[in-house]
Every structure is written in C-alpha cells, then in structure tokens.
Design a protein around this motif. Structure first.
Motif, PDB file in Angstrom:
ATOM      1  N   LEU A   4     -20.209 -44.337  24.937  1.00 49.25           N
ATOM      2  CA  LEU A   4     -19.324 -43.585  24.071  1.00 49.25           C
ATOM      3  C   LEU A   4     -17.911 -44.122  24.211  1.00 49.25           C
ATOM      4  N   VAL A   5     -17.255 -44.328  23.089  1.00 45.14           N
ATOM      5  CA  VAL A   5     -15.895 -44.842  23.088  1.00 45.14           C
ATOM      6  C   VAL A   5     -15.033 -43.976  22.197  1.00 45.14           C
ATOM      7  N   GLU A   6     -14.000 -43.373  22.788  1.00 42.90           N
ATOM      8  CA  GLU A   6     -13.084 -42.535  22.030  1.00 42.90           C
ATOM      9  C   GLU A   6     -11.937 -43.364  21.470  1.00 42.90           C
ATOM     10  N   SER A   7     -11.383 -42.879  20.385  1.00 45.44           N
ATOM     11  CA  SER A   7     -10.210 -43.493  19.802  1.00 45.44           C
ATOM     12  C   SER A   7      -9.456 -42.441  19.006  1.00 45.44           C
ATOM     13  N   LEU A  20      -9.564 -37.327  16.496  1.00 45.21           N
ATOM     14  CA  LEU A  20     -10.180 -38.193  17.481  1.00 45.21           C
ATOM     15  C   LEU A  20     -11.565 -38.605  17.006  1.00 45.21           C
ATOM     16  N   SER A  21     -11.938 -39.819  17.324  1.00 42.99           N
ATOM     17  CA  SER A  21     -13.252 -40.329  16.961  1.00 42.99           C
ATOM     18  C   SER A  21     -14.003 -40.756  18.208  1.00 42.99           C
ATOM     19  N   ALA A  79     -18.825 -39.066  16.238  1.00 45.27           N
ATOM     20  CA  ALA A  79     -18.427 -37.680  16.375  1.00 45.27           C
ATOM     21  C   ALA A  79     -16.913 -37.625  16.243  1.00 45.27           C
ATOM     22  N   TYR A  80     -16.419 -36.505  15.772  1.00 45.49           N
ATOM     23  CA  TYR A  80     -14.992 -36.383  15.515  1.00 45.49           C
ATOM     24  C   TYR A  80     -14.455 -35.063  16.043  1.00 45.49           C
ATOM     25  N   LEU A  81     -13.178 -35.061  16.307  1.00 43.97           N
ATOM     26  CA  LEU A  81     -12.483 -33.838  16.668  1.00 43.97           C
ATOM     27  C   LEU A  81     -11.194 -33.804  15.868  1.00 43.97           C
ATOM     28  N   THR A  91      -1.806 -31.278  25.307  1.00 45.40           N
ATOM     29  CA  THR A  91      -1.651 -32.587  25.926  1.00 45.40           C
ATOM     30  C   THR A  91      -2.659 -32.767  27.052  1.00 45.40           C
ATOM     31  N   ALA A  92      -3.442 -33.827  26.969  1.00 43.51           N
ATOM     32  CA  ALA A  92      -4.488 -34.086  27.956  1.00 43.51           C
ATOM     33  C   ALA A  92      -5.186 -35.386  27.599  1.00 43.51           C
ATOM     34  N   VAL A  93      -6.041 -35.823  28.500  1.00 44.94           N
ATOM     35  CA  VAL A  93      -6.960 -36.903  28.189  1.00 44.94           C
ATOM     36  C   VAL A  93      -8.213 -36.262  27.620  1.00 44.94           C
ATOM     37  N   TYR A  94      -8.606 -36.687  26.454  1.00 47.78           N
ATOM     38  CA  TYR A  94      -9.761 -36.118  25.782  1.00 47.78           C
ATOM     39  C   TYR A  94     -10.967 -37.031  25.945  1.00 47.78           C
ATOM     40  N   PHE A  95     -12.081 -36.432  26.346  1.00 48.08           N
ATOM     41  CA  PHE A  95     -13.309 -37.166  26.595  1.00 48.08           C
ATOM     42  C   PHE A  95     -14.407 -36.734  25.639  1.00 48.08           C
ATOM     43  N   CYS A  96     -15.148 -37.691  25.154  1.00 46.25           N
ATOM     44  CA  CYS A  96     -16.334 -37.440  24.363  1.00 46.25           C
ATOM     45  C   CYS A  96     -17.540 -37.449  25.294  1.00 46.25           C
ATOM     46  N   ALA A  97     -18.486 -36.549  25.074  1.00 44.37           N
ATOM     47  CA  ALA A  97     -19.665 -36.462  25.918  1.00 44.37           C
ATOM     48  C   ALA A  97     -20.905 -36.207  25.079  1.00 44.37           C
ATOM     49  N   ALA A  98     -22.051 -36.582  25.627  1.00 49.34           N
ATOM     50  CA  ALA A  98     -23.321 -36.375  24.948  1.00 49.34           C
ATOM     51  C   ALA A  98     -24.389 -35.956  25.950  1.00 49.34           C
TER      52      ALA A  98
END
Length: 124
Positions: A4-7, A20-21, A79-81, A91-98
């Motif tokens: 998974l790679v967030e951007s 976020l993607s 996936a998107y947010l 403000t934070a580091v956002y992580f994608c998870a599955a």
C-alpha cells in the motif's frame, strides 16, 4: 503480499480540503476492508475511517465524522480519504491499511497491511 502506498498529503490551511489516495499492489484479495489511521508523535495510532470491500458500509472516528469521507475504486485498486473542513488537530501522519476480511475494524491490530504514511499538516 499486498503493498500500500499513500499519496496526497501536504500543507493545508484550516478549513481547506485535501484528498489522500492509497494505491494497492501485489497480492490481490477479495473481501478486504480498507481503513485510514493517523498518528501524532507520542500518541497512539488513531482510527480515522474504514470501508468494506463492496463500499457499502463505512465507519468513522468521532473526531472526523461529518468532515471526512472514505471511498474506494476496486477496479483501480485504490482507496481514498476526502478530508474537508480541516482543523489543526487533524495534523498527523496518515496511514492506509487493509485486512483480509469483509467486516470493518477500528483497531490497528486487525489490519495486516500498511502503507508508509503520508504527512498532513493543517495550519491556522
């Protein structure tokens, strides 16, 4: 394994919006719920949002209800947010998870795959 790679993270002014993607690659599996978590240094990783494989059910953390929207496009393995009305406390580091399950989970331990995280900073 699934990768998974967030951007989409960055600096945004309070009241602004950001999307976020999360791109998934590698091992593919059905009935995988997706989620977003966020973490601030010194604090526990916080549940933000989750969505079932079908996209038919979503769940949000209390702090983001009404402002954030999680979605997914399984054909694109994305996936998107969507984050609206952003606040400095977002403000934070956002992580994608599955996770390889259809049910939504709000605890970090229930997710098997994680992205590297993307920084979101909201100024005021």
């Amino acid at each position: 394994q699934v990768q998974l790679v967030e951007s989409g993270g960055g600096l945004v002014q309070a009241g602004g919006s950001l999307r976020l993607s999360c791109a998934a690659s590698g091992r593919a599996f059905s009935s995988a719920a997706m989620a977003w978590f966020r973490q601030v240094p010194g604090k526990e990783r916080e549940f933000v949002a989750a969505i079932t494989w079908s996209g038919g059910s979503t769940r949000y953390g209390d702090s983001v209800k009404g402002r954030f929207t999680i979605s997914r496009d399984n054909a694109k393995n994305m996936a998107y947010l969507q984050m609206n009305s952003l606040k400095p406390e977002d403000t934070a580091v956002y992580f994608c998870a599955a996770r390889s399950a259809s049910l939504i989970a709000s605890t970090q331990s229930r997710y098997d795959y994680w992205g590297q995280g993307t920084q979101v900073t909201v100024s005021s």
